[in-house]
Design an enzyme around this catalytic site. Sequence first.
Site, mmCIF file in Angstrom:
data_model
loop_
_atom_site.group_PDB
_atom_site.id
_atom_site.type_symbol
_atom_site.label_atom_id
_atom_site.label_comp_id
_atom_site.label_asym_id
_atom_site.label_seq_id
_atom_site.Cartn_x
_atom_site.Cartn_y
_atom_site.Cartn_z
ATOM 1 N N PRO A 67 0.840 -1.210 0.000
ATOM 2 C CA PRO A 67 0.000 0.000 0.000
ATOM 3 C C PRO A 67 0.871 1.256 0.000
ATOM 4 O O PRO A 67 1.823 1.358 0.756
ATOM 5 C CB PRO A 67 -0.786 -0.103 1.312
ATOM 6 C CG PRO A 67 -0.611 -1.508 1.775
ATOM 7 C CD PRO A 67 0.688 -1.997 1.211
ATOM 8 N N GLU A 68 0.558 2.174 -0.894
ATOM 9 C CA GLU A 68 1.282 3.446 -0.975
ATOM 10 C C GLU A 68 0.450 4.533 -0.291
ATOM 11 O O GLU A 68 -0.672 4.278 0.148
ATOM 12 C CB GLU A 68 1.527 3.806 -2.442
ATOM 13 C CG GLU A 68 2.442 2.831 -3.161
ATOM 14 C CD GLU A 68 3.895 2.901 -2.687
ATOM 15 O OE1 GLU A 68 4.229 3.835 -1.948
ATOM 16 O OE2 GLU A 68 4.669 2.013 -3.049
#
Length: 269
Positions: free
Chosen positions: A2-3
């Site tokens: 996840p960014e």
Amino acid sequence: MPELPEVEVSRLGISPHITDQVVTKVIVRNGRLRWLVPDEVQLLVGQTVKAVTRRAKYLFIETQAGSGILHLGMSGKLRVVDKDVELVKHDHIDIEFSNGKVLRYNDARRFGSFLWQQPNTTHKLLMKLGPEPLTDEFDANVLFDQSRGKNTVVKNFIMDNHIVVGVGNIYANESLFKAGIDPRKPAGKITKKKYAELTVHIKQTLEQAIKQGGTTLKDFTQSDGSPGYFAQELLVYARTGKECLTCQTIIESVKIGQRNSFYCPSCQG
Ligand SMILES: [Zn+2]
């Protein structure tokens, strides 16, 4: 992994369900995450959630007694479910609330974390972080001033959390393409004018991803709790061998600091 946009969308997704709710229970089934979950997280019990905030890719469940800090690591997922929803494999943490909802943390690879921050202090992991990219604090001066005399290539430079947080690989590639900057160029050789363009593109690329992710929010409490990678319009990322959308030159790729990097040899000087 996840960014920043996925983490921000998670924040937006869970916040309305748990803000102003009282924590009734914290269940840690497996505390062996990236760091051992500290006993202090039990201090959440009996506290009212004041807000769910974000710094870099850390989420804070803020209460008067302190904040529970969640990081999704490589594979972490947050869901808001009813208390009686059956557990699935890798559901390591439950935070239960007075409204009968549970914030459930699932993490197959256990690179995520659940930490504790005392009131009015900064956790040691967060002390040296650069500015948030979507605030006014992040501007051309930050990149220009910090890069003078540096030979680091610009792509690694903007992905360094000490310079600015949350510019992941996809966003670095896309922003450098839009600004017409070769990802291999030394950071110290880039003009202030170019950094001004790059700053705008970093902000816009991240904002666009958050906006697109927001459209999936209605499903946040269902499915697997992962906002996932949003269907983004990517201009250069993973387009090796395809024509540049601006000039039809063939997109090339190169590894920079172990990360796949994509660029147009013609547009990016
Ligand atoms: Zn091009």
